[in-house]
Design a protein around this motif. Structure first.
Motif, PDB file in Angstrom:
ATOM      1  N   MET A  21      11.161 -81.227   4.824  1.00  0.00           N
ATOM      2  CA  MET A  21      12.141 -81.307   3.752  1.00  0.00           C
ATOM      3  C   MET A  21      13.357 -82.036   4.317  1.00  0.00           C
ATOM      4  O   MET A  21      13.762 -81.776   5.453  1.00  0.00           O
ATOM      5  N   GLY A  22      13.925 -82.941   3.544  1.00  0.00           N
ATOM      6  CA  GLY A  22      15.028 -83.764   4.025  1.00  0.00           C
ATOM      7  C   GLY A  22      16.184 -82.980   4.618  1.00  0.00           C
ATOM      8  O   GLY A  22      16.781 -83.388   5.616  1.00  0.00           O
ATOM      9  N   SER A  23      16.492 -81.847   4.042  1.00  0.00           N
ATOM     10  CA  SER A  23      17.631 -81.067   4.525  1.00  0.00           C
ATOM     11  C   SER A  23      17.390 -80.467   5.906  1.00  0.00           C
ATOM     12  O   SER A  23      18.341 -80.059   6.578  1.00  0.00           O
ATOM     13  N   PHE A  24      16.137 -80.438   6.361  1.00  0.00           N
ATOM     14  CA  PHE A  24      15.856 -79.889   7.688  1.00  0.00           C
ATOM     15  C   PHE A  24      16.436 -80.760   8.804  1.00  0.00           C
ATOM     16  O   PHE A  24      16.744 -80.269   9.886  1.00  0.00           O
ATOM     17  N   HIS A  76      18.519 -71.732   2.884  1.00  0.00           N
ATOM     18  CA  HIS A  76      17.445 -72.587   2.354  1.00  0.00           C
ATOM     19  C   HIS A  76      16.686 -71.886   1.234  1.00  0.00           C
ATOM     20  O   HIS A  76      16.403 -72.483   0.191  1.00  0.00           O
ATOM     21  N   PHE A  77      16.356 -70.618   1.441  1.00  0.00           N
ATOM     22  CA  PHE A  77      15.568 -69.892   0.446  1.00  0.00           C
ATOM     23  C   PHE A  77      16.326 -69.758  -0.882  1.00  0.00           C
ATOM     24  O   PHE A  77      15.795 -70.079  -1.953  1.00  0.00           O
ATOM     25  N   LEU A  78      17.555 -69.278  -0.815  1.00  0.00           N
ATOM     26  CA  LEU A  78      18.331 -69.063  -2.038  1.00  0.00           C
ATOM     27  C   LEU A  78      18.611 -70.368  -2.776  1.00  0.00           C
ATOM     28  O   LEU A  78      18.494 -70.435  -4.006  1.00  0.00           O
ATOM     29  N   SER A  79      18.978 -71.412  -2.046  1.00  0.00           N
ATOM     30  CA  SER A  79      19.288 -72.686  -2.687  1.00  0.00           C
ATOM     31  C   SER A  79      18.058 -73.302  -3.341  1.00  0.00           C
ATOM     32  O   SER A  79      18.146 -73.862  -4.439  1.00  0.00           O
ATOM     33  N   THR A  80      16.922 -73.203  -2.674  1.00  0.00           N
ATOM     34  CA  THR A  80      15.686 -73.724  -3.262  1.00  0.00           C
ATOM     35  C   THR A  80      15.308 -72.903  -4.491  1.00  0.00           C
ATOM     36  O   THR A  80      14.925 -73.459  -5.532  1.00  0.00           O
ATOM     37  N   PHE A  81      15.412 -71.586  -4.383  1.00  0.00           N
ATOM     38  CA  PHE A  81      15.103 -70.710  -5.514  1.00  0.00           C
ATOM     39  C   PHE A  81      15.970 -71.048  -6.726  1.00  0.00           C
ATOM     40  O   PHE A  81      15.484 -71.172  -7.855  1.00  0.00           O
ATOM     41  N   LEU A  83      15.907 -74.805 -17.482  1.00  0.00           N
ATOM     42  CA  LEU A  83      16.762 -75.720 -18.241  1.00  0.00           C
ATOM     43  C   LEU A  83      16.237 -77.152 -18.297  1.00  0.00           C
ATOM     44  O   LEU A  83      16.767 -77.966 -19.058  1.00  0.00           O
ATOM     45  N   GLY A  84      15.270 -77.474 -17.468  1.00  0.00           N
ATOM     46  CA  GLY A  84      14.702 -78.823 -17.483  1.00  0.00           C
ATOM     47  C   GLY A  84      15.378 -79.755 -16.502  1.00  0.00           C
ATOM     48  O   GLY A  84      16.419 -79.450 -15.933  1.00  0.00           O
ATOM     49  N   ASN A  85      14.767 -80.900 -16.337  1.00  0.00           N
ATOM     50  CA  ASN A  85      15.234 -81.891 -15.370  1.00  0.00           C
ATOM     51  C   ASN A  85      16.293 -82.781 -16.010  1.00  0.00           C
ATOM     52  O   ASN A  85      16.034 -83.911 -16.403  1.00  0.00           O
ATOM     53  N   GLU A  86      17.492 -82.243 -16.114  1.00  0.00           N
ATOM     54  CA  GLU A  86      18.636 -82.932 -16.702  1.00  0.00           C
ATOM     55  C   GLU A  86      19.749 -83.027 -15.665  1.00  0.00           C
ATOM     56  O   GLU A  86      19.851 -82.179 -14.783  1.00  0.00           O
ATOM     57  N   TYR A  87      20.581 -84.037 -15.779  1.00  0.00           N
ATOM     58  CA  TYR A  87      21.672 -84.201 -14.822  1.00  0.00           C
ATOM     59  C   TYR A  87      22.596 -82.986 -14.816  1.00  0.00           C
ATOM     60  O   TYR A  87      23.066 -82.556 -13.770  1.00  0.00           O
ATOM     61  N   TRP A  88      22.849 -82.417 -15.974  1.00  0.00           N
ATOM     62  CA  TRP A  88      23.769 -81.283 -16.068  1.00  0.00           C
ATOM     63  C   TRP A  88      23.140 -80.001 -15.504  1.00  0.00           C
ATOM     64  O   TRP A  88      23.831 -79.175 -14.920  1.00  0.00           O
ATOM     65  N   SER A  89      21.817 -79.828 -15.652  1.00  0.00           N
ATOM     66  CA  SER A  89      21.186 -78.632 -15.075  1.00  0.00           C
ATOM     67  C   SER A  89      21.103 -78.761 -13.552  1.00  0.00           C
ATOM     68  O   SER A  89      21.215 -77.766 -12.839  1.00  0.00           O
ATOM     69  N   MET A  90      20.946 -79.996 -13.065  1.00  0.00           N
ATOM     70  CA  MET A  90      20.966 -80.222 -11.625  1.00  0.00           C
ATOM     71  C   MET A  90      22.355 -79.890 -11.070  1.00  0.00           C
ATOM     72  O   MET A  90      22.480 -79.232 -10.028  1.00  0.00           O
ATOM     73  N   PRO A 122      18.736 -77.838  -4.000  1.00  0.00           N
ATOM     74  CA  PRO A 122      18.554 -77.950  -5.445  1.00  0.00           C
ATOM     75  C   PRO A 122      18.359 -79.409  -5.895  1.00  0.00           C
ATOM     76  O   PRO A 122      17.556 -79.689  -6.784  1.00  0.00           O
ATOM     77  N   LEU A 123      19.072 -80.328  -5.261  1.00  0.00           N
ATOM     78  CA  LEU A 123      18.916 -81.746  -5.611  1.00  0.00           C
ATOM     79  C   LEU A 123      17.528 -82.248  -5.239  1.00  0.00           C
ATOM     80  O   LEU A 123      16.904 -82.990  -6.009  1.00  0.00           O
ATOM     81  N   ILE A 124      17.041 -81.838  -4.076  1.00  0.00           N
ATOM     82  CA  ILE A 124      15.690 -82.217  -3.653  1.00  0.00           C
ATOM     83  C   ILE A 124      14.660 -81.677  -4.630  1.00  0.00           C
ATOM     84  O   ILE A 124      13.729 -82.380  -5.030  1.00  0.00           O
TER      85      ILE A 124
END
Length: 169
Positions: free
Chosen positions: A50-53, A78-83, A92-99, A124-126
């Motif tokens: 994963m890039g963040s690693f 890592h776990f919480l952010s990915t979750f 919410l779907g793949n929208e800029y505002w939900s990201m 979350p961005l990944i």
């Protein structure tokens, strides 16, 4: 001091430069970590990269005493952010505002739980960029973070002037 004056900086000196030995030690720690994760990804057919690693390795081997480098922060960050990224993506779907909401929520949750690991802020961005499924929470996020901490535990303690971790919980 007015707002624009703050842009000039506070005049604090740069931190001391790392020695060649410390640089080489951090280089090899990062190499070993990503080598192991890459090996497991290739030979066990499970995504663990994963890039963040990469940024996690900077902290684990360049700044092992930092609160951001401690096992609870690396693994839970890592776990919480990915979750959180997965929840927002799938609800919410793949929208800029939900990201944006997912990223902001991940920051807030890491701060509230005292598990801040800055590289995990990109998770979350990944998740959104990949359109990741729920299994991404385990492979690569959780298992990869655990591997990084295990390598850091064994590797950093080889150094005569290092004791890792500073704390577990």
């Amino acid at each position: 001091m007015n707002y624009l004056e703050k842009f000039k900086g506070q005049g604090v000196e740069l931190p001391p430069k790392s020695s060649i030995y410390e640089i080489a030690f951090a280089w090899f720690g990062g190499f070993i970590s990503i080598f192991i994760i890459g090996y497991f990804t290739k030979f066990y057919d499970n995504l663990l990269v994963m890039g963040s690693f990469g940024a996690s390795c900077v902290l684990l081997f360049g700044f092992p005493k930092s609160p951001f480098s401690q096992p609870r922060n690396v693994i839970l960050g890592h776990f919480l952010s990915t979750f959180i990224g997965l929840v927002f993506l799938h609800i919410l779907g793949n929208e800029y505002w939900s990201m944006a909401l997912a990223l902001a929520t991940a920051i807030a949750v890491m701060l509230a739980t005292n598990t801040v690991h800055p590289p995990a802020g990109s998770n979350p961005l990944i998740v959104f960029l990949l359109g990741a499924n729920w299994d991404y929470l385990v492979f690569p996020s959780l298992i990869g973070a655990i591997i990084l901490v295990i390598v850091a535990l064994f590797y950093n303690n080889l150094h005569k002037n290092r004791a890792y971790p500073q704390y577990w919980f």
